[in-house]
Design a protein around this motif. Structure first.
Motif, short mmCIF file in Angstrom:
data_model
loop_
_atom_site.label_atom_id
_atom_site.label_comp_id
_atom_site.label_asym_id
_atom_site.label_seq_id
_atom_site.Cartn_x
_atom_site.Cartn_y
_atom_site.Cartn_z
N LEU A 106 0.81 -1.22 0.00
CA LEU A 106 0.00 0.00 0.00
C LEU A 106 0.85 1.27 0.00
O LEU A 106 0.39 2.32 -0.43
CB LEU A 106 -0.94 0.01 1.22
CG LEU A 106 -1.97 -1.12 1.28
CD1 LEU A 106 -2.74 -1.05 2.59
CD2 LEU A 106 -2.91 -1.06 0.09
N VAL A 107 2.08 1.13 0.48
CA VAL A 107 2.96 2.30 0.56
C VAL A 107 4.37 1.85 0.19
O VAL A 107 5.01 1.13 0.95
CB VAL A 107 2.98 2.90 1.99
CG1 VAL A 107 3.84 4.13 2.03
CG2 VAL A 107 1.59 3.21 2.47
N ARG A 108 4.80 2.27 -0.94
CA ARG A 108 6.17 2.00 -1.37
C ARG A 108 6.71 3.23 -2.06
O ARG A 108 5.95 4.11 -2.47
CB ARG A 108 6.23 0.81 -2.34
CG ARG A 108 5.83 -0.52 -1.76
CD ARG A 108 6.93 -1.13 -0.89
NE ARG A 108 6.45 -2.31 -0.20
CZ ARG A 108 6.72 -3.55 -0.58
NH1 ARG A 108 7.43 -3.78 -1.65
NH2 ARG A 108 6.26 -4.55 0.13
N GLY A 109 8.00 3.28 -2.21
CA GLY A 109 8.61 4.41 -2.91
C GLY A 109 9.08 5.48 -1.96
O GLY A 109 8.96 5.37 -0.75
N GLU A 110 9.60 6.51 -2.53
CA GLU A 110 10.19 7.59 -1.75
C GLU A 110 9.23 8.75 -1.52
O GLU A 110 9.47 9.58 -0.68
CB GLU A 110 11.46 8.10 -2.45
CG GLU A 110 12.53 7.03 -2.58
CD GLU A 110 12.95 6.43 -1.25
OE1 GLU A 110 13.15 7.18 -0.28
OE2 GLU A 110 13.05 5.19 -1.18
N ASN A 111 8.16 8.82 -2.27
CA ASN A 111 7.23 9.94 -2.17
C ASN A 111 6.18 9.67 -1.09
O ASN A 111 5.01 9.47 -1.39
CB ASN A 111 6.57 10.21 -3.53
CG ASN A 111 5.74 11.47 -3.51
OD1 ASN A 111 5.95 12.35 -2.69
ND2 ASN A 111 4.79 11.54 -4.41
N LEU A 112 6.62 9.66 0.14
CA LEU A 112 5.70 9.40 1.25
C LEU A 112 5.17 10.72 1.78
O LEU A 112 5.91 11.54 2.32
CB LEU A 112 6.41 8.62 2.36
CG LEU A 112 6.93 7.25 1.97
CD1 LEU A 112 7.63 6.59 3.16
CD2 LEU A 112 5.83 6.36 1.43
#
Length: 165
Positions: free
Chosen positions: A29-35
């Motif tokens: 549900l949440v991956r990557g650097e754009n948190l």
């Protein structure tokens, strides 16, 4: 961001309930650097809402009583300590403390979990008024209200950790 780092960073957003962050990460549900606040909050809330009632009850029970024994003993999480202090709950008069203690006991006996309210921006008088009103709710109403407040607390905590866009 690796799983351990994500859980370390966001595992406490839902009080003492790192399983929420673990599942959000594991479910991709949440991956990557754009948190962002919105992105992480949506992912964590999605996990919380599909958790079993027993798991959500566990999240509610992980919250401390307001102005309760953990606060007095200095054993609150740093987030809870700051939140309660911001609302003036660390500066109660003896009479106010007695009223909070009485309400905490009655509320927990009636509902099986502590009174939960997102205290940011509220005064102790606001909190006490909400406490005195909500104690008359049904368990179903109060479970839903407490879950909504937990989600709001998570949002407020994330706002102090992440950019909003």
């Amino acid at each position: 961001m690796q799983r351990a780092e994500f859980v370390d960073r966001f595992g406490g957003v839902f009080e003492h309930s790192p399983f929420i962050a673990e599942r959000a990460y594991d479910d991709d549900l949440v991956r990557g650097e754009n948190l962002t606040v919105d992105r992480v909050h949506a992912a964590l809330v999605a996990v919380f809402r599909v958790a079993s009632e027993e798991e959500r009850l566990g999240v509610l029970r992980a919250h401390p009583d307001l102005a309760g024994r953990l606060a007095i003993a200095g054993e609150l999480t740093e987030d809870s300590r700051k939140e309660q202090a911001g609302a003036g709950l660390d500066r109660l008069s003896p009479e106010e403390h007695a009223r909070f203690t009485e309400l905490n006991t009655s509320y927990t006996q009636k509902f099986g979990f502590p009174f939960i309210i997102a205290v940011k921006g509220l005064t102790r008088e606001d909190i006490l008024a909400a406490f005195e009103k909500r104690i008359h709710n049904s368990r179903t109403q109060e479970f839903a209200t407490a879950c909504g407040q937990v989600e709001r607390i998570a949002l407020l905590r994330l706002e102090s950790m992440l950019p909003s866009a």
